[in-house]
Motif scaffolding. Structure first.
Motif, PDB file in Angstrom:
ATOM      1  N   TYR A 308       0.800  -1.217   0.000  1.00 54.62           N
ATOM      2  CA  TYR A 308       0.000   0.000   0.000  1.00 54.62           C
ATOM      3  C   TYR A 308       0.838   1.276   0.000  1.00 54.62           C
ATOM      4  O   TYR A 308       0.697   2.120  -0.888  1.00 54.62           O
ATOM      5  CB  TYR A 308      -0.963  -0.005   1.185  1.00 54.62           C
ATOM      6  CG  TYR A 308      -1.754  -1.273   1.295  1.00 54.62           C
ATOM      7  CD1 TYR A 308      -2.317  -1.860   0.146  1.00 54.62           C
ATOM      8  CD2 TYR A 308      -1.934  -1.932   2.501  1.00 54.62           C
ATOM      9  CE1 TYR A 308      -3.030  -3.041   0.221  1.00 54.62           C
ATOM     10  CE2 TYR A 308      -2.650  -3.106   2.584  1.00 54.62           C
ATOM     11  CZ  TYR A 308      -3.193  -3.662   1.447  1.00 54.62           C
ATOM     12  OH  TYR A 308      -3.895  -4.842   1.526  1.00 54.62           O
ATOM     13  N   HIS A 309       1.739   1.434   0.963  1.00 58.55           N
ATOM     14  CA  HIS A 309       2.509   2.673   1.045  1.00 58.55           C
ATOM     15  C   HIS A 309       3.491   2.806  -0.116  1.00 58.55           C
ATOM     16  O   HIS A 309       3.601   3.872  -0.729  1.00 58.55           O
ATOM     17  CB  HIS A 309       3.259   2.745   2.380  1.00 58.55           C
ATOM     18  CG  HIS A 309       2.367   2.641   3.581  1.00 58.55           C
ATOM     19  ND1 HIS A 309       1.236   3.410   3.724  1.00 58.55           N
ATOM     20  CD2 HIS A 309       2.439   1.856   4.698  1.00 58.55           C
ATOM     21  CE1 HIS A 309       0.644   3.107   4.870  1.00 58.55           C
ATOM     22  NE2 HIS A 309       1.356   2.160   5.479  1.00 58.55           N
ATOM     23  N   GLN A 310       4.214   1.726  -0.418  1.00 58.31           N
ATOM     24  CA  GLN A 310       5.163   1.797  -1.528  1.00 58.31           C
ATOM     25  C   GLN A 310       4.443   1.988  -2.862  1.00 58.31           C
ATOM     26  O   GLN A 310       4.963   2.653  -3.764  1.00 58.31           O
ATOM     27  CB  GLN A 310       6.029   0.537  -1.565  1.00 58.31           C
ATOM     28  CG  GLN A 310       6.999   0.407  -0.402  1.00 58.31           C
ATOM     29  CD  GLN A 310       8.169   1.379  -0.512  1.00 58.31           C
ATOM     30  OE1 GLN A 310       8.592   1.729  -1.602  1.00 58.31           O
ATOM     31  NE2 GLN A 310       8.704   1.788   0.640  1.00 58.31           N
ATOM     32  N   ALA A 311       3.247   1.403  -2.994  1.00 56.88           N
ATOM     33  CA  ALA A 311       2.467   1.602  -4.218  1.00 56.88           C
ATOM     34  C   ALA A 311       2.089   3.068  -4.384  1.00 56.88           C
ATOM     35  O   ALA A 311       2.147   3.622  -5.496  1.00 56.88           O
ATOM     36  CB  ALA A 311       1.219   0.722  -4.188  1.00 56.88           C
ATOM     37  N   ILE A 312       1.711   3.713  -3.288  1.00 55.57           N
ATOM     38  CA  ILE A 312       1.386   5.142  -3.345  1.00 55.57           C
ATOM     39  C   ILE A 312       2.629   5.944  -3.714  1.00 55.57           C
ATOM     40  O   ILE A 312       2.579   6.848  -4.568  1.00 55.57           O
ATOM     41  CB  ILE A 312       0.797   5.607  -2.000  1.00 55.57           C
ATOM     42  CG1 ILE A 312      -0.589   5.003  -1.791  1.00 55.57           C
ATOM     43  CG2 ILE A 312       0.733   7.135  -1.938  1.00 55.57           C
ATOM     44  CD1 ILE A 312      -1.197   5.284  -0.425  1.00 55.57           C
ATOM     45  N   ASP A 313       3.756   5.643  -3.072  1.00 54.02           N
ATOM     46  CA  ASP A 313       5.014   6.318  -3.407  1.00 54.02           C
ATOM     47  C   ASP A 313       5.278   6.274  -4.907  1.00 54.02           C
ATOM     48  O   ASP A 313       5.591   7.285  -5.537  1.00 54.02           O
ATOM     49  CB  ASP A 313       6.187   5.630  -2.687  1.00 54.02           C
ATOM     50  CG  ASP A 313       6.379   6.115  -1.257  1.00 54.02           C
ATOM     51  OD1 ASP A 313       5.914   7.223  -0.941  1.00 54.02           O
ATOM     52  OD2 ASP A 313       7.004   5.384  -0.471  1.00 54.02           O
ATOM     53  N   TRP A 314       5.183   5.058  -5.469  1.00 54.90           N
ATOM     54  CA  TRP A 314       5.532   4.863  -6.875  1.00 54.90           C
ATOM     55  C   TRP A 314       4.515   5.549  -7.791  1.00 54.90           C
ATOM     56  O   TRP A 314       4.882   6.164  -8.790  1.00 54.90           O
ATOM     57  CB  TRP A 314       5.616   3.371  -7.187  1.00 54.90           C
ATOM     58  CG  TRP A 314       6.411   3.052  -8.410  1.00 54.90           C
ATOM     59  CD1 TRP A 314       7.762   2.920  -8.513  1.00 54.90           C
ATOM     60  CD2 TRP A 314       5.889   2.836  -9.731  1.00 54.90           C
ATOM     61  NE1 TRP A 314       8.121   2.620  -9.807  1.00 54.90           N
ATOM     62  CE2 TRP A 314       6.992   2.561 -10.574  1.00 54.90           C
ATOM     63  CE3 TRP A 314       4.608   2.832 -10.274  1.00 54.90           C
ATOM     64  CZ2 TRP A 314       6.846   2.287 -11.935  1.00 54.90           C
ATOM     65  CZ3 TRP A 314       4.460   2.570 -11.635  1.00 54.90           C
ATOM     66  CH2 TRP A 314       5.566   2.302 -12.443  1.00 54.90           C
ATOM     67  N   ALA A 315       3.231   5.446  -7.436  1.00 53.57           N
ATOM     68  CA  ALA A 315       2.191   6.067  -8.254  1.00 53.57           C
ATOM     69  C   ALA A 315       2.353   7.585  -8.292  1.00 53.57           C
ATOM     70  O   ALA A 315       2.173   8.214  -9.345  1.00 53.57           O
ATOM     71  CB  ALA A 315       0.814   5.694  -7.731  1.00 53.57           C
ATOM     72  N   ILE A 316       2.696   8.185  -7.164  1.00 53.69           N
ATOM     73  CA  ILE A 316       2.910   9.631  -7.141  1.00 53.69           C
ATOM     74  C   ILE A 316       4.095   9.998  -8.023  1.00 53.69           C
ATOM     75  O   ILE A 316       4.021  10.942  -8.822  1.00 53.69           O
ATOM     76  CB  ILE A 316       3.120  10.119  -5.694  1.00 53.69           C
ATOM     77  CG1 ILE A 316       1.817  10.005  -4.897  1.00 53.69           C
ATOM     78  CG2 ILE A 316       3.626  11.565  -5.681  1.00 53.69           C
ATOM     79  CD1 ILE A 316       1.973  10.308  -3.418  1.00 53.69           C
TER      80      ILE A 316
END
Length: 386
Positions: A308-316
């Motif tokens: 979840y958190h790393q996915a948000i990091d990458w998406a941003i």
């Protein structure tokens, strides 16, 4: 269109040329990524070539092709199902009730991407043919099921527009949790949109997860090596054995997935140079799709960090519009993933079963709509006064 439409079913994706399929499934991919990588020819071909679907799996390919004269104008991923596993839109209760009453629910036709609860078009038409294709595919599939004595046809995780177009079919909604990018410049920018209490909680969670004693890496394209799939297979088997009893995908599937690694993001936690946990995502033009997670060591909150958190990091960083983190999971709400509806459409031949399911779906839709509205209010985002 004044030409007659002809619907044909074929027993393998390999009977349909890749360019012809993708001209319907993802014409936008000629100028970049596909909106939905799961309906591309190569993904569906990987499922078949690896034995993840096909003989002995209960997922027998019967893909639909729709012709206007000699022109292929639409396709649809269709499977003849002998069970209801791996679908994520559960109709086990319908099947049990019908068979207790003396009916025969299986086999049925399923318009879906196997084992993939990701919303996308299921009625894949060339640009300009959408309305004709939807009508032709929906009417044709229902007619084939009726003439063949099949109980039902199901389009699962279809678009809302497709569900609405399925006139005379039963409409169903579900819910998932998606993270939506509101123009954030960084993860800290996203955190600033949360209430102070939630912000502090997530910072502590990430700090503890990242203290597992190693490093977290993002791998895509040629950064992904064959050995990484050996590690991820171990992760996938661990999760699959706990969730499903046996994994749906074969080891060979990941070898085929390596051939489309430009559409893959692996988030790996490594300690002493060896992967100990990982999350597998596929990359679309507008979204990151989280699919599988697993580990060989347990560490506090590492699952939340990688998925979840790393996915948000990458998406941003990639300026993607959203992250779709898979089916179910109210625990996603506290991490900024909000409830959204999903859609499916169902044709049922037997009048009695159809009426019983219709009555059930009326109540279910009302309950889920209410649930989505209520859950959205419990999100972590700042409210007036925060």
């Amino acid at each position: 269109m004044d030409r007659a439409l002809e619907l044909r079913l074929t027993g393998s994706i390999f009977d349909i040329p890749e360019p012809a399929w993708d001209a319907c499934a993802c014409p936008e991919a000629t100028t970049g990524r596909a909106l939905n990588p799961f309906t591309r020819w190569r993904f569906l071909a990987a499922l078949e070539a690896s034995g993840s679907v096909g003989e002995g799996t209960g997922w027998a390919p019967h893909h639909a092709t729709l012709y206007a004269g000699d022109d292929l104008i639409a396709v649809a991923p269709i499977y003849l199902k002998s069970h209801s596993q791996g679908e994520y839109v559960f109709d086990h209760g319908w099947a049990d009730a019908f068979e207790r009453a003396g009916g025969r629910y299986y086999p049925k036709l399923q318009g879906a991407v196997p084992f993939t609860p990701v919303t996308g078009r299921r009625l894949l038409a060339k640009p300009g043919y959408e309305a004709e294709a939807r009508h032709g595919l929906l009417a044709g599939l229902a007619q084939i099921a009726d003439q063949s004595g099949l109980s039902s046809v199901h389009l699962t995780f279809c678009t809302e527009a497709e569900a609405v177009a399925a006139d005379g079919w039963l409409h169903r909604i579900g819910q998932q949790y998606h993270w939506l990018n509101q123009g954030y410049r960084s993860y800290d920018d996203f955190l600033a949109s949360l209430s102070s209490r939630k912000r502090k909680t997530l910072r502590k969670e990430r700090e503890r997860a990242q203290g597992f004693g190693g490093e977290i890496r993002h791998l895509t394209g040629d950064q992904i090596q064959p050995a990484h799939w050996d590690a991820f297979w171990a992760f996938y088997q661990d999760t699959g054995s706990r969730k499903w009893g046996r994994p749906y995908l074969t080891r060979a599937f990941f070898d085929h997935l390596h051939e489309m690694r430009d559409d893959v993001l692996l988030v790996l936690a490594e300690r002493d140079g060896a992967p100990i946990a990982g999350a597998l995502n596929l990359i679309g033009r507008e979204a990151l799709f989280g699919r599988y997670w697993g580990c060989v060591e347990d560490h506090a909150h590492l699952h939340f960090e990688l998925c979840y958190h790393q996915a948000i990091d990458w998406a941003i960083a990639q300026r993607l519009k959203r992250v779709e983190a898979g089916a179910q999971g109210e625990h996603k709400l506290a991490r900024g993933y909000l409830p959204v509806p999903t859609y499916s459409a169902h044709w049922i031949g037997h009048p009695g079963l159809r009426q019983a399911v219709a009555d059930y779906l009326d109540k279910e839709r009302a309950a889920i709509t209410e649930d989505i509205a209520a859950l959205a209010g419990y999100g972590p985002f700042r409210k007036d006064g925060d």
